[in-house]
Design an enzyme around this catalytic site. Structure first.
Site, mmCIF file in Angstrom:
data_model
loop_
_atom_site.group_PDB
_atom_site.id
_atom_site.type_symbol
_atom_site.label_atom_id
_atom_site.label_comp_id
_atom_site.label_asym_id
_atom_site.label_seq_id
_atom_site.Cartn_x
_atom_site.Cartn_y
_atom_site.Cartn_z
ATOM 1 N N CYS A 153 0.810 -1.217 0.000
ATOM 2 C CA CYS A 153 0.000 0.000 0.000
ATOM 3 C C CYS A 153 0.847 1.272 0.000
ATOM 4 O O CYS A 153 0.412 2.300 -0.536
ATOM 5 C CB CYS A 153 -0.962 0.013 1.179
ATOM 6 S SG CYS A 153 -0.186 -0.095 2.810
ATOM 7 N N HIS B 281 -1.906 1.398 7.291
ATOM 8 C CA HIS B 281 -2.286 1.521 5.883
ATOM 9 C C HIS B 281 -1.912 2.909 5.362
ATOM 10 O O HIS B 281 -2.049 3.909 6.070
ATOM 11 C CB HIS B 281 -3.799 1.292 5.764
ATOM 12 C CG HIS B 281 -4.320 1.276 4.367
ATOM 13 N ND1 HIS B 281 -3.785 0.489 3.373
ATOM 14 C CD2 HIS B 281 -5.341 1.968 3.781
ATOM 15 C CE1 HIS B 281 -4.460 0.673 2.253
ATOM 16 N NE2 HIS B 281 -5.392 1.580 2.470
#
Length: 303
Positions: free
Chosen positions: A89, A165
């Site tokens: 990510c 994230h």
């Protein structure tokens, strides 16, 4: 099939040299320590920000985001890849930001060809293509911290893990978009010219952080900006230029350390220390051990 993706740190030096290795020119990342509009504005030309946060475990995808609105049409017209693989990510957020600012940013031959190849794919296939890009994956992994104990590509996540994230925010076509590969589409946060970006992004980030308990402080925010050395040269700021060059040298050194496994060095060092104590004879080794135990006991009593 391509190999796995390792975890990389949310670090301005890592991200800056990662994009340079991918062929991006005249761009760097700067870590932000406050949510002040003035701090962003002071960085000059800003292309977007990368935000790192703890991902809420067990959170289910909804038809409506908690802030902003899904722009499903933009999912196909912008470069928006779905995230299809663990640990990718960070680089995915960077690539998504930069490929949507092509024209303002020189993304380099390799990323330009990648965008031309995958640009017309649906988000899921774009994500698979990105995940299977040997160039992007190998560049990403070259900035992972070396560890002799854990292979992040094979270890399964557990409920006790803190999962973090990366997502990107940027102005595209005078709209403020949130690019999160775990969402079904880009999230639109309203009108936003590139000039307005500093003042428009701060409230969005503040609202997002406010959704967490006050005790949660594990956030990281980095701005993607025009190389600050260029601006320093343009305005004749020699002190500023020297500061930026020193920063680059430090980043280069830190990145070189990330690639090395120091366990062997530490093992040999300890062997040398122990050998030196044994060579002293006359119970020096036993005395050394007892002194160490005493110091440990004393430290525990203090705590």
């Amino acid at each position: 099939m391509s190999g796995g993706w390792n975890t990389i740190e949310s670090d301005a030096g890592v991200f800056t040299y990662l994009i340079e290795k991918l062929g991006v020119k005249d761009i760097q990342f700067e870590e932000l320590t406050t949510l002040e509009v003035s701090e962003l504005q002071a960085l000059g030309t800003i292309y977007g920000v990368i935000f790192l946060f703890k991902y809420p475990s067990g959170e289910k995808r909804s038809d409506t985001p908690k802030d902003g609105t899904y722009d499903h049409e933009a999912a196909n017209t912008l470069f928006f890849p779905a995230q299809t693989i663990q640990n990718a990510c960070g680089t995915q957020a960077i690539v998504s930001l930069l490929l949507n600012r092509e024209g303002e940013v020189e993304i380099g031959k390799e990323l330009k060809e990648f965008k031309e190849f995958a640009g017309d794919f649906p988000p899921e296939l774009r994500g698979e293509t990105l995940s299977n890009s040997d160039l992007i994956r190998e560049t990403h992994n070259s900035f992972a911290r070396s560890s002799p104990f854990i292979d992040e590509t094979t270890r399964a996540a557990t409920e006790d893990d803190d999962v973090f994230h990366f997502i990107a925010y940027t102005s595209i076509n005078n709209k403020l978009y949130e690019l999160d590969g775990l969402q079904p589409a880009p999230i639109l946060h309203g009108d936003c010219t590139p000039t307005d970006f500093p003042s428009k992004i701060i409230p969005v980030l503040q609202r997002r952080i406010a959704r967490y308990p006050e005790t949660e402080i594990r956030f990281n925010l980095m701005a993607c900006v025009r190389d600050l050395r260029i601006r320093a040269r343009e305005i004749g700021d020699e002190d500023g230029l020297e500061l930026q060059e020193d920063k680059r040298a430090r980043w280069l050194w830190e990145n070189s350390l990330r690639r090395h496994n120091f366990v062997g060095f530490i093992s040999e060092l300890l062997k040398g220390v122990v050998k030196a104590k044994l060579d002293e004879g006359n119970g020096a080794y036993d005395k050394w051990i007892e002194e160490a135990k005493a110091r440990t006991k004393k430290q525990r009593e203090k705590t």
